[in-house]
Write a protein that holds these residues in place. Structure first.
Motif, short mmCIF file in Angstrom:
data_model
loop_
_atom_site.label_atom_id
_atom_site.label_comp_id
_atom_site.label_asym_id
_atom_site.label_seq_id
_atom_site.Cartn_x
_atom_site.Cartn_y
_atom_site.Cartn_z
N UNK A 58 92.45 81.53 -1.58
CA UNK A 58 93.72 82.25 -1.72
C UNK A 58 93.52 83.65 -2.29
N UNK A 59 92.65 83.75 -3.31
CA UNK A 59 92.45 85.04 -3.97
C UNK A 59 91.26 85.83 -3.44
N UNK A 60 90.50 85.25 -2.52
CA UNK A 60 89.37 85.95 -1.94
C UNK A 60 88.21 86.10 -2.88
N UNK A 61 87.94 85.06 -3.69
CA UNK A 61 86.83 85.09 -4.63
C UNK A 61 85.86 83.95 -4.34
N UNK A 62 84.73 83.95 -5.02
CA UNK A 62 83.69 82.96 -4.78
C UNK A 62 83.96 81.69 -5.59
N UNK A 63 83.83 80.53 -4.93
CA UNK A 63 83.96 79.25 -5.61
C UNK A 63 82.58 78.69 -5.90
N UNK A 64 82.36 78.27 -7.14
CA UNK A 64 81.08 77.66 -7.53
C UNK A 64 81.35 76.28 -8.12
N UNK A 65 80.92 75.25 -7.40
CA UNK A 65 81.06 73.87 -7.85
C UNK A 65 79.80 73.50 -8.61
N UNK A 66 79.84 73.64 -9.94
CA UNK A 66 78.63 73.38 -10.73
C UNK A 66 78.26 71.91 -10.72
N UNK A 67 79.25 71.04 -10.57
CA UNK A 67 78.95 69.62 -10.51
C UNK A 67 78.05 69.28 -9.34
N UNK A 68 78.18 70.04 -8.25
CA UNK A 68 77.33 69.79 -7.08
C UNK A 68 75.86 70.06 -7.40
N UNK A 69 75.60 71.00 -8.29
CA UNK A 69 74.23 71.28 -8.68
C UNK A 69 73.61 70.07 -9.38
N UNK A 70 74.37 69.49 -10.32
CA UNK A 70 73.87 68.31 -11.03
C UNK A 70 73.75 67.12 -10.08
N UNK A 71 74.66 67.03 -9.13
CA UNK A 71 74.58 65.96 -8.15
C UNK A 71 73.30 66.07 -7.32
N UNK A 72 72.91 67.29 -7.01
CA UNK A 72 71.67 67.49 -6.24
C UNK A 72 70.45 67.04 -7.03
N UNK A 73 70.43 67.39 -8.31
CA UNK A 73 69.31 66.95 -9.16
C UNK A 73 69.31 65.43 -9.25
N UNK A 74 70.50 64.85 -9.43
CA UNK A 74 70.60 63.40 -9.50
C UNK A 74 70.16 62.73 -8.22
N UNK A 75 70.58 63.29 -7.09
CA UNK A 75 70.20 62.73 -5.80
C UNK A 75 68.68 62.77 -5.62
N UNK A 76 68.07 63.86 -6.04
CA UNK A 76 66.61 63.97 -5.89
C UNK A 76 65.91 62.90 -6.73
N UNK A 77 66.39 62.70 -7.96
CA UNK A 77 65.80 61.66 -8.82
C UNK A 77 66.01 60.28 -8.20
N UNK A 78 67.19 60.06 -7.64
CA UNK A 78 67.49 58.78 -6.98
C UNK A 78 66.54 58.54 -5.82
N UNK A 79 66.33 59.55 -5.02
CA UNK A 79 65.44 59.43 -3.86
C UNK A 79 64.00 59.18 -4.27
#
Length: 239
Positions: A26-47
């Motif tokens: 709506x405002x034309x700015x960047x969205x950063x989902x920081x939780x997704x970063x932790x999820x990626x680390x968690x997924x790598x550990x899971x794998x």
């Protein structure tokens, strides 16, 4: 002019990601989902077969991890783990549990901190997570803590997961959410809490559109009150 930075914190299922994505567009700015970063680390550990609470061995994995944020044509954030798009896989329940556990580790938080702060320096951003206003962006121009009653949050997450897995059970989602709330609020490293100067936005009695309107009003009042609102800009394509 200094970049506009919005820190949006809150517990699981409060609507942080959904509302932040819409507000960014709506405002034309960047969205950063920081939780997704932790999820990626968690997924790598899971794998890799490393237990989600085994901090020494999770820490050993960090040098092997390369994370990238990309944006598709709709401005939606895509997460790449060592070059692989894992945007959908990091949302499965087991990955969520891993994300909660690894996010309590100081080594993991330090590993991701600079990446998060760099985004806010480069761009106008809305960043959501659990410690954005308190730790990641303590000087953010606007801090919002969005919340809702636990049962309401669990039901919202249940409906979201049900679309992907018809076998999802509400009681399982409720139990997982209560467990994550406990982990996030009691962890030693950057526990979930509202910043002292955060605006509290309770969406328990609000539907999606009402919640979005409330969020947009807060952002407009802080950053756009005296100027035209910026709509979808090309900066979404620069990452």
């Amino acid at each position: 002019m200094e970049n506009r930075s919005i820190a949006l914190d809150g517990p699981a299922g409060a609507g942080k990601s959904t509302l932040s994505k819409r507000a960014a567009k709506h405002f034309g700015i960047i969205y950063v989902d920081t939780g997704a970063l932790y999820r990626c680390v968690g997924l790598y550990a899971l794998r890799r077969g490393v237990d989600s609470r085994d901090e020494p061995n999770v820490t050993k994995l960090l040098p092997e991890i390369s994370l990238e944020m990309k944006y598709d044509n709709d401005g939606i954030q895509r997460m790449l783990l060592n070059g692989e798009d894992v945007t959908d896989e990091i949302r499965i329940p087991e990955a969520s549990k891993y994300a909660s556990d690894v996010s309590a580790m100081k080594s993991v938080r330090a590993f991701l901190l600079s990446m998060q702060r760099e985004m806010a320096v480069k761009y106008d951003t809305i960043m959501d997570g659990r410690d954005i206003g308190t730790v990641v962006l303590p000087d953010a121009g606007l801090k919002i803590f969005i919340t809702a009653e636990p049962k309401k949050r669990a039901y919202r997450r249940y409906l979201e997961l049900l679309e992907k897995d018809p076998g999802t059970k509400l009681e399982d989602v409720e139990a997982a959410m209560l467990s994550r709330d406990k982990n996030d609020s009691e962890r030693e490293a950057a526990p979930l809490k509202a910043a002292d100067d955060a605006v509290i936005l309770d969406t328990t009695e609000l539907n999606l559109e009402e919640s979005f309107e409330a969020l947009c009003n807060l952002i407009t009042e802080r950053f756009f009150r005296h100027e035209p609102q910026v709509k979808e800009e090309s900066k979404l394509q620069v990452l």
